[in-house]
Design an enzyme around this catalytic site. Structure first.
Site, PDB file in Angstrom:
ATOM      1  N   ASP A  43       4.915  14.452  13.272  1.00  0.00           N
ATOM      2  CA  ASP A  43       3.533  14.284  13.617  1.00  0.00           C
ATOM      3  C   ASP A  43       3.419  13.299  14.857  1.00  0.00           C
ATOM      4  OD1 ASP A  43       3.994  11.455  12.722  1.00  0.00           O
ATOM      5  OD2 ASP A  43       2.135  11.733  10.986  1.00  0.00           O
ATOM      6  N   CYS A  80       7.149  11.508   9.792  1.00  0.00           N
ATOM      7  CA  CYS A  80       6.133  11.019  10.279  1.00  0.00           C
ATOM      8  C   CYS A  80       6.154   9.607  10.123  1.00  0.00           C
ATOM      9  CB  CYS A  80       4.962  11.538   9.265  1.00  0.00           C
ATOM     10  SG  CYS A  80       5.521  10.882   7.340  1.00  0.00           S
ATOM     11  N   THR A 100       6.187   7.373   7.792  1.00  0.00           N
ATOM     12  CA  THR A 100       7.193   6.716   6.747  1.00  0.00           C
ATOM     13  C   THR A 100       7.792   7.688   6.149  1.00  0.00           C
ATOM     14  OG1 THR A 100       5.248   7.051   5.124  1.00  0.00           O
ATOM     15  CG2 THR A 100       5.244   5.010   6.193  1.00  0.00           C
ATOM     16  N   HIS A 157      22.994  14.595  -5.325  1.00  0.00           N
ATOM     17  CA  HIS A 157      22.461  14.630  -6.690  1.00  0.00           C
ATOM     18  C   HIS A 157      21.215  15.607  -6.753  1.00  0.00           C
ATOM     19  CE1 HIS A 157      24.484  10.743  -8.252  1.00  0.00           C
ATOM     20  NE2 HIS A 157      25.074  11.454  -7.483  1.00  0.00           N
ATOM     21  N   HIS A 168      25.220  18.159 -11.201  1.00  0.00           N
ATOM     22  CA  HIS A 168      23.752  17.808 -11.287  1.00  0.00           C
ATOM     23  C   HIS A 168      23.024  18.764 -11.336  1.00  0.00           C
ATOM     24  CE1 HIS A 168      24.869  13.791 -10.438  1.00  0.00           C
ATOM     25  NE2 HIS A 168      25.509  14.002  -9.316  1.00  0.00           N
TER      26      HIS A 168
END
Ligand code: RB5
Length: 151
Positions: free
Chosen positions: A12, A69, A71, A102, A136
């Site tokens: 972004d 972005c 975060t 995992h 997993h």
């Protein structure tokens, strides 16, 4: 390990400056990168790019997705609304490794405001080079079941 060749990539407005560096880094590692933007100078809405990348991954136009972005959080929330997308925000090398190993994440979401370019590149490399561990699979199947039971 499944061979990862094609990547869907999106950013972004927070990540315009690091976009080309990250893209070149991926290409230098030998990946074919489809870049879904954003390259403008105004601000944009991260869900638009998350959707494009998530759709490319779940429709098998790309083997994995990489989104950046501010975060990584907004991108991951938006991606995880798309059936089949498993997007993970990873805040260090360990979480980038574990998301692949995992959680069988097929999209990595990172933050340009929370990591340096070199940290971003390193996390991507680890994510792409870490195989999923089949032990997993039971938990992944349960997540799929939750998804399938939503109306
Ligand atoms: C844009 O300002 C910012 O909210 C976005 O890049 C992202 O961090 C959202 O999670």
């Amino acid at each position: 390990m499944e061979k990862i060749k094609k990547l869907a990539f999106g950013t972004d407005h927070t990540s315009v400056e690091i976009r080309n560096t990250v893209k070149k880094y991926l290409e230098k590692m030998g990946y074919e990168v489809e870049d879904f933007g954003f390259s403008g100078s105004e601000s944009c809405d991260y869900p638009d790019y998350a959707l494009k990348v998530a759709e490319a991954v779940v429709n098998k136009k790309a083997d994995k997705g990489i989104l950046i972005c501010g975060t990584g959080i907004g991108m991951s929330i938006a991606c995880n609304k798309v059936k089949g997308a498993i997007a993970a925000v990873c805040w260090n090398e360990d979480t980038a490794k574990l998301a692949a190993q995992h959680n069988r994440a097929n999209i990595l979401c990172l933050g340009s405001r929370t990591a340096t370019i070199s940290e971003v590149c390193h996390r991507i490399k680890i994510f792409l080079e870490t195989p999923f561990e089949e032990r997993h699979m039971r938990r992944i199947a349960k997540i799929k079941e939750i998804e399938n039971n939503q109306h």
